[in-house]
Write a protein that holds these residues in place. Sequence first.
Motif, PDB file in Angstrom:
ATOM      1  N   LEU A  13       0.827  -1.206   0.000  1.00  0.00           N
ATOM      2  CA  LEU A  13       0.000   0.000   0.000  1.00  0.00           C
ATOM      3  C   LEU A  13       0.864   1.260   0.000  1.00  0.00           C
ATOM      4  O   LEU A  13       0.589   2.208  -0.740  1.00  0.00           O
ATOM      5  CB  LEU A  13      -0.938   0.013   1.212  1.00  0.00           C
ATOM      6  N   ARG A  14       1.904   1.288   0.797  1.00  0.00           N
ATOM      7  CA  ARG A  14       2.778   2.469   0.841  1.00  0.00           C
ATOM      8  C   ARG A  14       3.570   2.617  -0.462  1.00  0.00           C
ATOM      9  O   ARG A  14       3.816   3.738  -0.912  1.00  0.00           O
ATOM     10  CB  ARG A  14       3.708   2.408   2.048  1.00  0.00           C
ATOM     11  N   VAL A  15       3.958   1.500  -1.062  1.00  0.00           N
ATOM     12  CA  VAL A  15       4.650   1.556  -2.355  1.00  0.00           C
ATOM     13  C   VAL A  15       3.694   2.102  -3.420  1.00  0.00           C
ATOM     14  O   VAL A  15       4.069   2.944  -4.230  1.00  0.00           O
ATOM     15  CB  VAL A  15       5.208   0.170  -2.757  1.00  0.00           C
ATOM     16  N   GLU A  16       2.430   1.648  -3.392  1.00  0.00           N
ATOM     17  CA  GLU A  16       1.426   2.155  -4.335  1.00  0.00           C
ATOM     18  C   GLU A  16       1.199   3.649  -4.126  1.00  0.00           C
ATOM     19  O   GLU A  16       1.102   4.411  -5.092  1.00  0.00           O
ATOM     20  CB  GLU A  16       0.108   1.396  -4.176  1.00  0.00           C
ATOM     21  N   ASN A  17       1.118   4.084  -2.867  1.00  0.00           N
ATOM     22  CA  ASN A  17       0.936   5.514  -2.568  1.00  0.00           C
ATOM     23  C   ASN A  17       2.107   6.332  -3.084  1.00  0.00           C
ATOM     24  O   ASN A  17       1.920   7.416  -3.640  1.00  0.00           O
ATOM     25  CB  ASN A  17       0.768   5.746  -1.069  1.00  0.00           C
ATOM     26  N   LEU A  18       3.317   5.830  -2.891  1.00  0.00           N
ATOM     27  CA  LEU A  18       4.510   6.524  -3.382  1.00  0.00           C
ATOM     28  C   LEU A  18       4.482   6.623  -4.900  1.00  0.00           C
ATOM     29  O   LEU A  18       4.701   7.696  -5.470  1.00  0.00           O
ATOM     30  CB  LEU A  18       5.766   5.790  -2.916  1.00  0.00           C
ATOM     31  N   THR A  19       4.195   5.512  -5.547  1.00  0.00           N
ATOM     32  CA  THR A  19       4.145   5.480  -7.012  1.00  0.00           C
ATOM     33  C   THR A  19       3.089   6.453  -7.532  1.00  0.00           C
ATOM     34  O   THR A  19       3.352   7.239  -8.452  1.00  0.00           O
ATOM     35  CB  THR A  19       3.847   4.047  -7.503  1.00  0.00           C
ATOM     36  N   GLN A  20       1.897   6.425  -6.943  1.00  0.00           N
ATOM     37  CA  GLN A  20       0.831   7.339  -7.364  1.00  0.00           C
ATOM     38  C   GLN A  20       1.212   8.796  -7.119  1.00  0.00           C
ATOM     39  O   GLN A  20       0.936   9.664  -7.946  1.00  0.00           O
ATOM     40  CB  GLN A  20      -0.462   7.015  -6.637  1.00  0.00           C
ATOM     41  N   SER A  29       2.948   8.208 -16.036  1.00  0.00           N
ATOM     42  CA  SER A  29       3.296   6.956 -15.356  1.00  0.00           C
ATOM     43  C   SER A  29       4.768   6.662 -15.606  1.00  0.00           C
ATOM     44  O   SER A  29       5.125   5.983 -16.563  1.00  0.00           O
ATOM     45  CB  SER A  29       2.448   5.801 -15.883  1.00  0.00           C
ATOM     46  N   ILE A  30       5.624   7.176 -14.732  1.00  0.00           N
ATOM     47  CA  ILE A  30       7.061   7.030 -14.959  1.00  0.00           C
ATOM     48  C   ILE A  30       7.713   5.952 -14.103  1.00  0.00           C
ATOM     49  O   ILE A  30       8.747   5.418 -14.465  1.00  0.00           O
ATOM     50  CB  ILE A  30       7.798   8.359 -14.711  1.00  0.00           C
ATOM     51  N   ILE A  31       7.122   5.634 -12.964  1.00  0.00           N
ATOM     52  CA  ILE A  31       7.719   4.648 -12.065  1.00  0.00           C
ATOM     53  C   ILE A  31       7.462   3.246 -12.621  1.00  0.00           C
ATOM     54  O   ILE A  31       6.315   2.862 -12.830  1.00  0.00           O
ATOM     55  CB  ILE A  31       7.142   4.757 -10.644  1.00  0.00           C
ATOM     56  N   THR A  32       8.538   2.499 -12.853  1.00  0.00           N
ATOM     57  CA  THR A  32       8.374   1.134 -13.367  1.00  0.00           C
ATOM     58  C   THR A  32       8.561   0.092 -12.271  1.00  0.00           C
ATOM     59  O   THR A  32       7.912  -0.946 -12.296  1.00  0.00           O
ATOM     60  CB  THR A  32       9.358   0.851 -14.525  1.00  0.00           C
ATOM     61  N   GLN A 138      12.865   4.962 -19.126  1.00  0.00           N
ATOM     62  CA  GLN A 138      14.167   5.364 -19.669  1.00  0.00           C
ATOM     63  C   GLN A 138      14.171   6.831 -20.090  1.00  0.00           C
ATOM     64  O   GLN A 138      13.259   7.312 -20.757  1.00  0.00           O
ATOM     65  CB  GLN A 138      14.511   4.486 -20.861  1.00  0.00           C
ATOM     66  N   GLY A 139      15.193   7.542 -19.620  1.00  0.00           N
ATOM     67  CA  GLY A 139      15.400   8.932 -20.020  1.00  0.00           C
ATOM     68  C   GLY A 139      14.635   9.965 -19.212  1.00  0.00           C
ATOM     69  O   GLY A 139      14.773  11.161 -19.464  1.00  0.00           O
ATOM     70  N   PHE A 140      13.835   9.543 -18.250  1.00  0.00           N
ATOM     71  CA  PHE A 140      13.060  10.517 -17.476  1.00  0.00           C
ATOM     72  C   PHE A 140      13.939  11.132 -16.378  1.00  0.00           C
ATOM     73  O   PHE A 140      14.520  10.419 -15.576  1.00  0.00           O
ATOM     74  CB  PHE A 140      11.820   9.878 -16.855  1.00  0.00           C
TER      75      PHE A 140
END
Length: 166
Positions: A13-20, A29-32, A138-140
């Motif tokens: 959940l915390r990883v999802e919150n960070l990604t969002q 959507s840059i976080i892979t 890549q490249g972001f």
Amino acid sequence: MVILPGSIALRELRVENLTQSINSYVNSSIITEVRTCHVHYIHTKRELSQGTKEKLDLLLKYDTPLDLNDSLSLKLSQIVKDDQVSLDNDTYLFRILPRPGTISPWSSKATNIVEVCGLNSEIERVERGVAVLLQVRQGFPLLDFINNDKTQCLTSIFDRMTEKLY
């Protein structure tokens, strides 16, 4: 000082919150991939004996261990132990530590446990931080956005009053 990687630090959940939070801030959507782990900083009085290392290993094994079969988790474990390990261009490491000059409640308790276990002749203090490894498209230029944002998009994973982001 001895630095040891520990268990997974952030749950799904915390990883999802960070990604969002990051994706929302950059409007894309840059976080892979995201990997996290606790990092243990052992302030030693002298070189640790083999017996102390073994006891310390047992004391610091808790929660869900990193999956070292996963290449990104393995990279995180390696870079935590050795800053000379290089990261790919699209991979970023952030460290979250207690503010300088403070001792966290976790450290107080862990240091007390070390003392009770009879390791205080070799170990002065144990502190814990968090390492976060982010992989982006890549490249972001993630650092440009985070620097402009004053780390606002990372506040879901650290408390600015008690912790510092590196």
